[in-house]
Design a protein around this motif. Structure first.
Motif, PDB file in Angstrom:
ATOM      1  N   MET A   1       0.845  -1.203   0.000  1.00 44.85           N
ATOM      2  CA  MET A   1       0.000   0.000   0.000  1.00 44.85           C
ATOM      3  C   MET A   1       0.882   1.254   0.000  1.00 44.85           C
ATOM      4  O   MET A   1       1.849   1.336   0.748  1.00 44.85           O
ATOM      5  CB  MET A   1      -0.914   0.009   1.223  1.00 44.85           C
ATOM      6  N   ALA A   2       0.527   2.211  -0.841  1.00 46.44           N
ATOM      7  CA  ALA A   2       1.333   3.434  -0.968  1.00 46.44           C
ATOM      8  C   ALA A   2       1.194   4.306   0.266  1.00 46.44           C
ATOM      9  O   ALA A   2       0.109   4.421   0.846  1.00 46.44           O
ATOM     10  CB  ALA A   2       0.920   4.205  -2.211  1.00 46.44           C
ATOM     11  N   ARG A   3       2.288   4.898   0.673  1.00 50.39           N
ATOM     12  CA  ARG A   3       2.285   5.863   1.776  1.00 50.39           C
ATOM     13  C   ARG A   3       2.071   7.251   1.186  1.00 50.39           C
ATOM     14  O   ARG A   3       2.876   7.742   0.411  1.00 50.39           O
ATOM     15  CB  ARG A   3       3.600   5.796   2.538  1.00 50.39           C
ATOM     16  N   ARG A   4       0.943   7.863   1.526  1.00 49.17           N
ATOM     17  CA  ARG A   4       0.622   9.205   1.021  1.00 49.17           C
ATOM     18  C   ARG A   4       0.995  10.228   2.095  1.00 49.17           C
ATOM     19  O   ARG A   4       0.531  10.141   3.230  1.00 49.17           O
ATOM     20  CB  ARG A   4      -0.865   9.307   0.679  1.00 49.17           C
ATOM     21  N   VAL A   5       1.842  11.188   1.723  1.00 46.84           N
ATOM     22  CA  VAL A   5       2.376  12.174   2.659  1.00 46.84           C
ATOM     23  C   VAL A   5       1.944  13.571   2.244  1.00 46.84           C
ATOM     24  O   VAL A   5       2.004  13.922   1.056  1.00 46.84           O
ATOM     25  CB  VAL A   5       3.916  12.089   2.716  1.00 46.84           C
ATOM     26  N   PHE A   6       1.516  14.353   3.219  1.00 44.18           N
ATOM     27  CA  PHE A   6       1.186  15.769   2.992  1.00 44.18           C
ATOM     28  C   PHE A   6       2.414  16.602   3.333  1.00 44.18           C
ATOM     29  O   PHE A   6       2.987  16.456   4.414  1.00 44.18           O
ATOM     30  CB  PHE A   6       0.014  16.197   3.871  1.00 44.18           C
ATOM     31  N   PHE A   7       2.823  17.460   2.406  1.00 41.85           N
ATOM     32  CA  PHE A   7       3.967  18.333   2.633  1.00 41.85           C
ATOM     33  C   PHE A   7       3.470  19.744   2.964  1.00 41.85           C
ATOM     34  O   PHE A   7       2.727  20.357   2.191  1.00 41.85           O
ATOM     35  CB  PHE A   7       4.867  18.370   1.396  1.00 41.85           C
TER      36      PHE A   7
ATOM     37  N   ARG B   1       5.003   5.595  -3.095  1.00 42.39           N
ATOM     38  CA  ARG B   1       4.941   6.862  -2.359  1.00 42.39           C
ATOM     39  C   ARG B   1       4.142   7.894  -3.143  1.00 42.39           C
ATOM     40  O   ARG B   1       4.329   8.038  -4.356  1.00 42.39           O
ATOM     41  CB  ARG B   1       6.343   7.417  -2.095  1.00 42.39           C
ATOM     42  N   GLU B   2       3.275   8.620  -2.446  1.00 44.93           N
ATOM     43  CA  GLU B   2       2.485   9.682  -3.053  1.00 44.93           C
ATOM     44  C   GLU B   2       2.650  10.956  -2.236  1.00 44.93           C
ATOM     45  O   GLU B   2       2.878  10.908  -1.023  1.00 44.93           O
ATOM     46  CB  GLU B   2       1.006   9.295  -3.118  1.00 44.93           C
ATOM     47  N   ALA B   3       2.524  12.100  -2.900  1.00 42.81           N
ATOM     48  CA  ALA B   3       2.688  13.395  -2.235  1.00 42.81           C
ATOM     49  C   ALA B   3       1.427  14.231  -2.387  1.00 42.81           C
ATOM     50  O   ALA B   3       0.761  14.204  -3.426  1.00 42.81           O
ATOM     51  CB  ALA B   3       3.880  14.150  -2.822  1.00 42.81           C
ATOM     52  N   ALA B   4       1.096  14.991  -1.341  1.00 42.89           N
ATOM     53  CA  ALA B   4      -0.046  15.905  -1.364  1.00 42.89           C
ATOM     54  C   ALA B   4       0.401  17.249  -0.803  1.00 42.89           C
ATOM     55  O   ALA B   4       1.404  17.345  -0.107  1.00 42.89           O
ATOM     56  CB  ALA B   4      -1.206  15.341  -0.546  1.00 42.89           C
ATOM     57  N   GLY B   5      -0.376  18.295  -1.129  1.00 44.81           N
ATOM     58  CA  GLY B   5      -0.070  19.616  -0.587  1.00 44.81           C
ATOM     59  C   GLY B   5       0.653  20.521  -1.563  1.00 44.81           C
ATOM     60  O   GLY B   5       0.987  21.657  -1.222  1.00 44.81           O
TER      61      GLY B   5
ATOM     62  N   GLY C   1      -6.612  10.990   3.107  1.00 45.76           N
ATOM     63  CA  GLY C   1      -5.839   9.862   2.605  1.00 45.76           C
ATOM     64  C   GLY C   1      -4.375   9.884   2.983  1.00 45.76           C
ATOM     65  O   GLY C   1      -3.626   8.968   2.618  1.00 45.76           O
ATOM     66  N   THR C   2      -3.943  10.913   3.707  1.00 44.30           N
ATOM     67  CA  THR C   2      -2.544  10.974   4.144  1.00 44.30           C
ATOM     68  C   THR C   2      -2.411  10.396   5.552  1.00 44.30           C
ATOM     69  O   THR C   2      -3.371  10.402   6.324  1.00 44.30           O
ATOM     70  CB  THR C   2      -1.995  12.410   4.131  1.00 44.30           C
ATOM     71  N   SER C   3      -1.241   9.915   5.863  1.00 46.38           N
ATOM     72  CA  SER C   3      -0.989   9.370   7.200  1.00 46.38           C
ATOM     73  C   SER C   3       0.182  10.059   7.886  1.00 46.38           C
ATOM     74  O   SER C   3       0.397   9.866   9.084  1.00 46.38           O
ATOM     75  CB  SER C   3      -0.721   7.868   7.114  1.00 46.38           C
ATOM     76  N   VAL C   4       0.942  10.842   7.123  1.00 51.43           N
ATOM     77  CA  VAL C   4       2.086  11.564   7.662  1.00 51.43           C
ATOM     78  C   VAL C   4       2.117  12.958   7.055  1.00 51.43           C
ATOM     79  O   VAL C   4       1.811  13.134   5.869  1.00 51.43           O
ATOM     80  CB  VAL C   4       3.423  10.832   7.336  1.00 51.43           C
ATOM     81  N   THR C   5       2.459  13.950   7.870  1.00 52.21           N
ATOM     82  CA  THR C   5       2.667  15.315   7.391  1.00 52.21           C
ATOM     83  C   THR C   5       4.129  15.674   7.594  1.00 52.21           C
ATOM     84  O   THR C   5       4.635  15.594   8.717  1.00 52.21           O
ATOM     85  CB  THR C   5       1.773  16.317   8.139  1.00 52.21           C
ATOM     86  N   VAL C   6       4.789  16.043   6.507  1.00 47.00           N
ATOM     87  CA  VAL C   6       6.186  16.467   6.577  1.00 47.00           C
ATOM     88  C   VAL C   6       6.217  17.987   6.525  1.00 47.00           C
ATOM     89  O   VAL C   6       5.808  18.592   5.531  1.00 47.00           O
ATOM     90  CB  VAL C   6       7.010  15.885   5.409  1.00 47.00           C
TER      91      VAL C   6
END
Length: 232
Positions: free
Chosen positions: A1-7, A31-35, A63-68
């Motif tokens: 499963m892809a890890r979707r991260v919000f930047f 890996r997917e990126a959002a923001g 859909g994100t699980s981590v915010t960088v």
């Protein structure tokens, strides 16, 4: 499963640096990126109402699980960064702070280090509070080899977030005082006294240096070194 991260980052000052981090993230598998948004979208968002901006951020967080949080010189002063951090914790995201000031912008210039915005927030634990910076670590992209390690940082942040209860997630808020969330040891008291004395000496006619030997206080503070893990 892809890890979707919000930047989360300051677009106006750091978008060039942030895109370098995003590129490093999405070029790896699953890996997917959002923001992120392009220049045209940025102009649209700049003219949008606060309600529409909040709506856009909330949609991006889905859909994100981590915010960088990509930390540049002015990141900690941006109200929308604060909103993104608060909403990230409330929805159960892990947080990773990453300093990017040492990356080049489009003119090949680096920047000065800025304040860590995670130090501006606290989470309540019963009758105690902890700063987000004491729960979720912050790294330096260049010094800590972010290109190789950001995946590991994200996974660790996600696991840490799972240890926070729903009550703790909902309790996240801005710090009310500089000392809130810090350990109230003797070193903290000495540090606050030194800063207070310097400010009084600088902005008033009272000359505290005639009656207080600040060098001795500083020496005591250096010996106890209670702030080795905090940056002001």
């Amino acid at each position: 499963m892809a890890r979707r991260v919000f930047f989360s980052f300051h677009y106006g000052r750091d978008v060039w640096r942030a895109n370098q981090v995003r590129h490093s993230w999405v070029t790896s598998k699953d890996r997917e990126a959002a923001g992120f948004f392009d220049a045209a979208e940025q102009e649209t968002i700049k003219r949008a109402t606060d309600e529409k901006i909040r709506h856009w951020i909330n949609e991006q967080l889905q859909g994100t699980s981590v915010t960088v949080v990509l930390i540049g010189n002015e990141t900690a002063e941006r109200d929308w960064i604060h909103y993104e951090i608060k909403k990230s914790i409330e929805r159960g995201n892990g947080i990773v702070g990453v300093k990017i000031h040492s990356l080049n912008d489009k003119e090949s210039n680096t920047d000065f280090s800025g304040t860590n915005p995670l130090k501006k927030f606290v989470v309540e634990e019963g009758d105690k509070v902890r700063t987000l910076s004491s729960i979720f670590p912050t790294y330096d992209w260049k010094r800590d080899n972010g290109r190789e390690n950001i995946g590991e940082w994200a996974e660790e942040a996600a696991q840490t977030a799972e240890s926070l209860s729903r009550d703790q997630q909902n309790s996240v808020r801005r710090r009310e005082t500089i000392s809130e969330g810090l350990n109230p040891d003797a070193g903290t008291v000495i540090f606050v006294l030194i800063i207070t004395a310097i400010l009084i000496d600088k902005y008033t006619d009272i000359n505290l240096r005639e009656t207080i030997d600040l060098s001795q206080l500083q020496q005591q503070n250096d010996q106890s070194d209670p702030f080795s893990k905090y940056e002001f």
